[in-house]
Structure formats: structure tokens, C-alpha cells
Design an enzyme around this catalytic site. Structure first.
Site, PDB file in Angstrom:
ATOM      1  N   CYS A  16       8.252  -4.726  -1.012  1.00 62.38           N
ATOM      2  CA  CYS A  16       9.309  -4.745   0.066  1.00 62.38           C
ATOM      3  C   CYS A  16       9.584  -6.391   0.097  1.00 62.38           C
ATOM      4  CB  CYS A  16       8.966  -4.288   1.409  1.00 62.38           C
ATOM      5  SG  CYS A  16       8.560  -2.356   0.906  1.00 62.38           S
TER       6      CYS A  16
ATOM      7  N   CYS B 246      -1.721  -5.359   1.993  1.00 63.74           N
ATOM      8  CA  CYS B 246      -1.575  -6.701   2.054  1.00 63.74           C
ATOM      9  C   CYS B 246      -2.558  -7.401   3.278  1.00 63.74           C
ATOM     10  CB  CYS B 246      -0.231  -7.200   2.428  1.00 63.74           C
ATOM     11  SG  CYS B 246       0.371  -6.549   3.901  1.00 63.74           S
TER      12      CYS B 246
ATOM     13  N   CYS C  20      -0.934  -4.644  -2.235  1.00 64.66           N
ATOM     14  CA  CYS C  20      -1.258  -3.692  -1.383  1.00 64.66           C
ATOM     15  C   CYS C  20      -2.639  -3.126  -1.451  1.00 64.66           C
ATOM     16  CB  CYS C  20      -0.218  -2.452  -1.627  1.00 64.66           C
ATOM     17  SG  CYS C  20      -0.287  -1.371  -0.286  1.00 64.66           S
TER      18      CYS C  20
ATOM     19  N   CYS D  40       3.611  -6.010  -3.178  1.00 62.42           N
ATOM     20  CA  CYS D  40       4.272  -5.351  -2.117  1.00 62.42           C
ATOM     21  C   CYS D  40       5.870  -5.406  -2.666  1.00 62.42           C
ATOM     22  CB  CYS D  40       4.377  -6.246  -0.908  1.00 62.42           C
ATOM     23  SG  CYS D  40       5.423  -5.661   0.415  1.00 62.42           S
TER      24      CYS D  40
END
Length: 145
Positions: free
Chosen positions: A84, A103, A101, A82
Site C-alpha cells: 500500500c 509493519c 507485514c 506492504c
């Protein structure tokens, strides 16, 4: 070496925590790897959207940047970690798999904090349930990881 990609600790700048899996790639090879990973992550996104009944954010630049970040991590970590979140050790997190991902929160509860896979009740949900590679490239231009 000029092609070495290293991430260093904020407190220990002289010794890298890891050298990316793309460290030995020439710029041309890295570009090819990124194209391939971007296509793969776009295809994965579209399949996962369909399988989960989720949709993209109304602003397509959001999923485009997330997909590009996933592709970057696929190339330099070997896994779609991920993009982010902040990690003290990205390589260890990629190996652990919890934040790869999709997640665990997404798989278990349909909670995607990246806003890549949105449920109908999300205020930012759009109508689209697919994105093209061209849209990913166009909407993520200028983004560097």
C-alpha cells in the site's frame, strides 16, 4: 528474457533497479508460487488477526487485495512488503524490514494503513476476524501488480 520482471526508475528507463526473485520462474512455476504465497499470507493474516484481537475491513475486497499484494511481494521480493505504499527501491525496503507485514507501526501501535488489521474504533471495521483463500481469490480478481 521473456520471464524477467524488472522495475525501472521513472527517470532511468534503460537500466533496471532490480530483477524480481521470480525472474527465472516459468509462468506455471510462478502461478504455483503465487498460490502457495497466497495461502501462506492468508493463514498469516488469520493468525495475526486472532493474536492481536483485530478485525478485517467490512468490505472484504480491501483485505483480499492487500493479501494478494503481500503474496506478490513475497514471490518477487522474498518478503511480504506492504503493498500500500510507494517505494523508490522495493528490494532495499524489503531487506530493511520496516514495512514488511506486519509493519513496525502495526506491531508498535496497532496502526495498519492498509486496513488489513483494524481495531474496534476504526470506522471501517467489520465483524469478521478471518478470511478464506477462496475469498481472497474471488475478491481480488483482476488485480495486477
Amino acid at each position: 528474457t521473456p520471464n524477467t520482471f524488472a522495475i525501472t526508475s521513472r527517470t532511468q528507463t534503460s537500466s533496471p533497479l532490480f530483477v524480481g526473485k521470480d525472474a527465472d520462474l516459468s509462468p506455471e512455476e510462478r502461478e504455483i508460487a503465487m498460490e502457495k504465497a497466497t495461502k501462506a499470507m492468508t493463514a498469516f493474516t488469520n493468525t495475526y488477526l486472532k493474536n492481536t484481537g483485530t478485525k478485517l475491513c467490512a468490505d472484504k475486497s480491501v483485505p483480499a487485495v492487500v493479501i494478494k499484494g503481500l503474496a506478490e511481494h513475497k514471490v518477487n521480493l522474498g518478503a511480504p512488503l506492504c503493498p500500500c505504499r510507494f517505494y523508490d527501491n522495493k528490494e532495499a525496503e524489503a531487506k530493511d524490514g520496516y514495512w514488511n507485514c506486519p509493519c513496525v507501526p502495526m506491531r508498535e501501535r496497532h496502526e495498519c494503513h492498509c486496513m488489513l488489521f483494524l481495531t474496534e474504533d476504526n470506522a471501517f471495521v467489520g465483524e469478521e476476524s478471518s478470511i478464506t483463500v477462496d475469498e481472497v481469490i474471488e475478491n481480488s480478481q483482476g488485480m495486477k501488480m
